[in-house]
Design a protein around this motif. Structure first.
Motif, PDB file in Angstrom:
ATOM      1  N   LEU A 174       5.291  10.072   2.651  1.00 11.20           N
ATOM      2  CA  LEU A 174       4.596  11.325   2.961  1.00 11.20           C
ATOM      3  C   LEU A 174       5.384  12.522   2.434  1.00 11.20           C
ATOM      4  CD1 LEU A 174       2.201  12.693   4.412  1.00 11.20           C
ATOM      5  CD2 LEU A 174       3.625  12.759   6.479  1.00 11.20           C
ATOM      6  N   LEU A 175       6.693  12.502   2.638  1.00 13.44           N
ATOM      7  CA  LEU A 175       7.534  13.602   2.136  1.00 13.44           C
ATOM      8  C   LEU A 175       7.482  13.692   0.621  1.00 13.44           C
ATOM      9  CD1 LEU A 175      10.709  13.163   4.389  1.00 13.44           C
ATOM     10  CD2 LEU A 175       8.962  14.955   4.574  1.00 13.44           C
ATOM     11  N   ALA A 176       7.392  12.526  -0.034  1.00 17.46           N
ATOM     12  CA  ALA A 176       7.400  12.499  -1.495  1.00 17.46           C
ATOM     13  C   ALA A 176       6.083  12.996  -2.085  1.00 17.46           C
ATOM     14  CB  ALA A 176       7.697  11.087  -1.989  1.00 17.46           C
ATOM     15  N   VAL A 177       4.965  12.451  -1.631  1.00 14.80           N
ATOM     16  CA  VAL A 177       3.676  12.752  -2.258  1.00 14.80           C
ATOM     17  C   VAL A 177       3.176  14.148  -1.920  1.00 14.80           C
ATOM     18  CG1 VAL A 177       3.043  10.305  -2.319  1.00 14.80           C
ATOM     19  CG2 VAL A 177       2.351  11.706  -0.370  1.00 14.80           C
ATOM     20  N   THR A 178       3.642  14.709  -0.792  1.00 17.30           N
ATOM     21  CA  THR A 178       3.220  16.062  -0.431  1.00 17.30           C
ATOM     22  C   THR A 178       4.108  17.129  -1.051  1.00 17.30           C
ATOM     23  OG1 THR A 178       4.528  15.939   1.611  1.00 17.30           O
ATOM     24  CG2 THR A 178       2.182  15.328   1.742  1.00 17.30           C
ATOM     25  N   GLY A 179       5.209  16.700  -1.669  1.00 17.26           N
ATOM     26  CA  GLY A 179       6.105  17.657  -2.302  1.00 17.26           C
ATOM     27  C   GLY A 179       7.029  18.369  -1.344  1.00 17.26           C
ATOM     28  N   LEU A 180       7.095  17.905  -0.071  1.00 18.92           N
ATOM     29  CA  LEU A 180       7.990  18.548   0.892  1.00 18.92           C
ATOM     30  C   LEU A 180       9.451  18.345   0.513  1.00 18.92           C
ATOM     31  CD1 LEU A 180       6.166  17.661   4.239  1.00 18.92           C
ATOM     32  CD2 LEU A 180       6.187  19.848   3.023  1.00 18.92           C
ATOM     33  N   VAL A 181       9.727  17.233  -0.190  1.00 25.86           N
ATOM     34  CA  VAL A 181      11.057  17.014  -0.759  1.00 25.86           C
ATOM     35  C   VAL A 181      10.921  17.186  -2.257  1.00 25.86           C
ATOM     36  CG1 VAL A 181      12.926  15.377  -1.109  1.00 25.86           C
ATOM     37  CG2 VAL A 181      11.765  15.473   1.095  1.00 25.86           C
ATOM     38  N   ALA A 182      11.517  18.225  -2.792  1.00 31.52           N
ATOM     39  CA  ALA A 182      11.332  18.555  -4.208  1.00 31.52           C
ATOM     40  C   ALA A 182      11.999  17.551  -5.133  1.00 31.52           C
ATOM     41  CB  ALA A 182      11.861  19.966  -4.484  1.00 31.52           C
TER      42      ALA A 182
ATOM     43  N   PHE B 183       0.568   8.748  -6.440  1.00 29.56           N
ATOM     44  CA  PHE B 183       0.491  10.181  -6.120  1.00 29.56           C
ATOM     45  C   PHE B 183       1.832  10.901  -6.242  1.00 29.56           C
ATOM     46  CE2 PHE B 183      -2.978   8.136  -3.756  1.00 29.56           C
ATOM     47  CZ  PHE B 183      -4.054   8.860  -4.243  1.00 29.56           C
ATOM     48  N   SER B 184       2.801  10.258  -6.860  1.00 29.31           N
ATOM     49  CA  SER B 184       4.111  10.892  -7.026  1.00 29.31           C
ATOM     50  C   SER B 184       4.002  12.143  -7.902  1.00 29.31           C
ATOM     51  CB  SER B 184       5.097   9.909  -7.659  1.00 29.31           C
ATOM     52  OG  SER B 184       6.276  10.556  -8.059  1.00 29.31           O
ATOM     53  N   PRO B 185       4.458  13.297  -7.439  1.00 31.64           N
ATOM     54  CA  PRO B 185       4.364  14.532  -8.240  1.00 31.64           C
ATOM     55  C   PRO B 185       5.172  14.470  -9.535  1.00 31.64           C
ATOM     56  CG  PRO B 185       4.773  15.048  -5.926  1.00 31.64           C
ATOM     57  CD  PRO B 185       4.951  13.574  -6.076  1.00 31.64           C
ATOM     58  N   SER B 186       6.293  13.769  -9.513  1.00 29.62           N
ATOM     59  CA  SER B 186       7.158  13.723 -10.691  1.00 29.62           C
ATOM     60  C   SER B 186       7.052  12.413 -11.455  1.00 29.62           C
ATOM     61  CB  SER B 186       8.619  13.945 -10.269  1.00 29.62           C
ATOM     62  OG  SER B 186       9.069  12.884  -9.440  1.00 29.62           O
ATOM     63  N   GLY B 187       6.132  11.526 -11.044  1.00 28.40           N
ATOM     64  CA  GLY B 187       6.027  10.226 -11.695  1.00 28.40           C
ATOM     65  C   GLY B 187       7.281   9.398 -11.459  1.00 28.40           C
ATOM     66  N   ILE B 188       7.573   9.104 -10.209  1.00 22.41           N
ATOM     67  CA  ILE B 188       8.843   8.485  -9.846  1.00 22.41           C
ATOM     68  C   ILE B 188       9.032   7.114 -10.485  1.00 22.41           C
ATOM     69  CG2 ILE B 188       7.938   7.421  -7.742  1.00 22.41           C
ATOM     70  CD1 ILE B 188      11.441   8.976  -8.282  1.00 22.41           C
ATOM     71  N   LEU B 189       7.956   6.377 -10.676  1.00 21.86           N
ATOM     72  CA  LEU B 189       8.092   5.049 -11.286  1.00 21.86           C
ATOM     73  C   LEU B 189       8.479   5.167 -12.756  1.00 21.86           C
ATOM     74  CD1 LEU B 189       7.861   2.025 -10.735  1.00 21.86           C
ATOM     75  CD2 LEU B 189       5.483   2.124 -11.482  1.00 21.86           C
ATOM     76  N   GLN B 190       7.987   6.175 -13.424  1.00 20.45           N
ATOM     77  CA  GLN B 190       8.367   6.395 -14.817  1.00 20.45           C
ATOM     78  C   GLN B 190       9.808   6.890 -14.927  1.00 20.45           C
ATOM     79  OE1 GLN B 190       6.456   5.651 -17.443  1.00 20.45           O
ATOM     80  NE2 GLN B 190       4.708   5.023 -16.189  1.00 20.45           N
TER      81      GLN B 190
ATOM     82  N   LEU C  46       0.818  -1.203   0.000  1.00 17.07           N
ATOM     83  CA  LEU C  46       0.000   0.000   0.000  1.00 17.07           C
ATOM     84  C   LEU C  46       0.857   1.260   0.000  1.00 17.07           C
ATOM     85  CD1 LEU C  46      -2.841  -1.016   2.508  1.00 17.07           C
ATOM     86  CD2 LEU C  46      -2.994  -0.807   0.021  1.00 17.07           C
ATOM     87  N   LEU C  47       1.900   1.279   0.822  1.00 18.11           N
ATOM     88  CA  LEU C  47       2.764   2.457   0.893  1.00 18.11           C
ATOM     89  C   LEU C  47       3.461   2.716  -0.436  1.00 18.11           C
ATOM     90  CD1 LEU C  47       4.415   2.041   4.428  1.00 18.11           C
ATOM     91  CD2 LEU C  47       2.849   3.847   3.708  1.00 18.11           C
ATOM     92  N   SER C  48       4.030   1.663  -1.010  1.00 19.40           N
ATOM     93  CA  SER C  48       4.732   1.845  -2.287  1.00 19.40           C
ATOM     94  C   SER C  48       3.762   2.230  -3.404  1.00 19.40           C
ATOM     95  CB  SER C  48       5.508   0.578  -2.653  1.00 19.40           C
ATOM     96  OG  SER C  48       4.646  -0.531  -2.767  1.00 19.40           O
ATOM     97  N   SER C  49       2.544   1.673  -3.360  1.00 22.89           N
ATOM     98  CA  SER C  49       1.555   2.010  -4.387  1.00 22.89           C
ATOM     99  C   SER C  49       1.072   3.439  -4.256  1.00 22.89           C
ATOM    100  CB  SER C  49       0.366   1.039  -4.303  1.00 22.89           C
ATOM    101  OG  SER C  49       0.772  -0.287  -4.550  1.00 22.89           O
ATOM    102  N   VAL C  50       0.926   3.917  -3.021  1.00 24.91           N
ATOM    103  CA  VAL C  50       0.569   5.326  -2.806  1.00 24.91           C
ATOM    104  C   VAL C  50       1.635   6.227  -3.397  1.00 24.91           C
ATOM    105  CG1 VAL C  50       0.341   7.110  -1.030  1.00 24.91           C
ATOM    106  CG2 VAL C  50      -0.895   4.953  -0.792  1.00 24.91           C
ATOM    107  N   TRP C  51       2.888   5.869  -3.214  1.00 26.87           N
ATOM    108  CA  TRP C  51       3.983   6.659  -3.781  1.00 26.87           C
ATOM    109  C   TRP C  51       3.915   6.664  -5.312  1.00 26.87           C
ATOM    110  CZ3 TRP C  51       9.770   6.150  -1.914  1.00 26.87           C
ATOM    111  CH2 TRP C  51      10.496   7.237  -2.397  1.00 26.87           C
TER     112      TRP C  51
END
Length: 406
Positions: A334-342, A281-288, A273-278
């Motif tokens: 949480l840091l990733a999906v909220t954009g707190l870490v750019a 909802f990843s702002p930069s499309g981290i899996l891509q 669930l955690l990895s799927s949420v990332w």
């Protein structure tokens, strides 16, 4: 293991009996006779079984690293034509040789242990622990054949296929946690043989062959996806549920409540669930952007969770509801999906390195605890069911108390 392997309590350091059942016809009639011949002819009695296991795993890691060099983003085999050396036959021939070596070494390590009377709990954990980590390396290396091009497999699709493979693996150890018997999955040997054939065929005709549709718009990628999902949901899952149900019907189930029986799935499900949420909802499309690193992170974290389950099933102890590794991972997500870490790319690299180092530290700690042993002191208390295992080693004395059923 062989078709029916049972080790005595003294061989397991005093815990419970180890029993493994392999009913796959391919294993019983082809692979086991072949491995028996190999271990008799090639393996010297001084060759440590754990060294065989480790060498086999390192061949798989080398495969992964080699394809990471040639095909880091899984696009070297895509259309238009394959680039770099990923389309060269020599690369796929080497991949085939590595997979063959891995399969042989993984098959003979246990037989070498029984041949030299050196079967130990550490050997069982080492073997199955590395197998759990190997899942992600097998999936990622095969993915380079099809790639992520128009006729390939999307990185998101492969992410969910990876989770199907991971849960298929843990089902066997969930069975043993509940029944005391490790039912080896049919899909393992079949998948190894299939992968070997695919590598050889690719070396002969090139990756471009896989781009052609089999019939209308049905491609080879769809066939392999169907085979993986079909094997998992029509063979592996039903057989696991049947074996646990049969144990429950025969009153041999180790855990009486449904909660305790399904407790080992809590941490893997939360990890999924955690990895799927990332991913979603990843702002930069981290899996891509970084599919290889993300797969490696997920597979390593899963291996860490699985190893702790293997320790619990071996020591006959209760599985912990939550793996502590998930707590910092929840913070990272949480840091990733909220954009707190750019810089998500930097975040996934740092977190993957932490997960790998954490898992290696866990493995080294377990191994160092049980190696360099000079004397063993065993004390049994039949009334309380308490078992004390004292190791006096080079590094000092270590006492391990297990609650066992005598």
């Amino acid at each position: 293991g062989q078709q029916n392997d049972i080790f005595s309590p003294c061989q397991l350091g005093g815990s419970n009996l180890y029993s493994a059942v392999d009913s796959n016809p391919l294993s019983v009639y082809v692979m086991h006779p072949f491995w028996n011949s190999v271990v008799k002819v090639s393996a010297h009695t001084w060759l440590a079984p754990n060294l065989i296991t480790f060498n086999g795993f390192m061949f798989l890691v080398f495969n992964f690293l080699m394809l990471s060099f040639y095909d880091y983003h899984f696009d070297a085999s895509g259309m238009p034509p394959a680039v770099c050396l990923c389309g060269a036959g020599c690369v796929w021939v080497w991949c085939r040789l590595c997979v063959g070596v891995v399969q042989v070494l993984d098959g003979v390590d246990g037989k070498q242990a029984r041949r030299t009377n050196s079967s130990t709990p550490l050997g069982e954990l080492f073997d199955h622990g590395l197998d759990s980590w190997a899942c992600v390396f097998f999936v990622a290396t095969v993915y380079s054949i099809f790639g992520r091009g128009p006729s390939g497999v999307g990185v998101a699709t492969l992410y969910y296929i990876l989770w199907v493979v991971l849960f298929s693996f843990i089902l066997s150890h969930w069975e043993k946690y509940n029944t005391g018997i490790l039912f080896l999955p049919w899909g393992y040997d079949i998948s190894q043989v299939t992968i070997s054939i695919v590598y050889i065929f690719t070396a002969m005709v090139g990756v471009e062959t896989w781009y052609e549709p089999i019939w209308w718009n049905f491609h080879y990628r769809d066939l392999f996806t169907f085979m993986i999902l079909g094997c998992s949901f029509t063979v592996t899952l039903p057989m696991s549920l049947y074996n646990v149900f049969k144990a429950s019907r025969n009153n041999t189930l180790k855990h009486s409540s449904m909660y305790e029986a399904f407790l080992p799935f809590l941490s893997p499900v939360l990890l999924c669930l955690l990895s799927s949420v990332w991913v979603i909802f990843s702002p930069s499309g981290i899996l891509q952007q970084q599919p290889r690193v993300f797969y490696l992170m997920v597979g390593t974290a899963f291996a860490n969770v699985t190893c702790k389950l293997i320790v619990c099933q071996m020591s006959n102890t209760r599985c912990q509801p939550l793996s502590w590794l998930l707590v910092p991972m929840a913070t990272v997500v949480l840091l990733a999906v909220t954009g707190l870490v750019a810089n998500e790319t930097l975040l996934i690299y740092v977190w993957t390195a932490i997960v790998i180092l954490t898992h290696i530290h866990y493995g080294v700690s377990v191994v160092s605890t049980h190696t360099h042993t000079h004397t063993h002191t065993h004390t049994r208390y039949s009334v309380s069911g308490e078992y004390t295992h004292t190791l006096r080693s080079v590094s000092g004395e270590y006492t391990h108390t297990l609650q066992c059923q005598w």
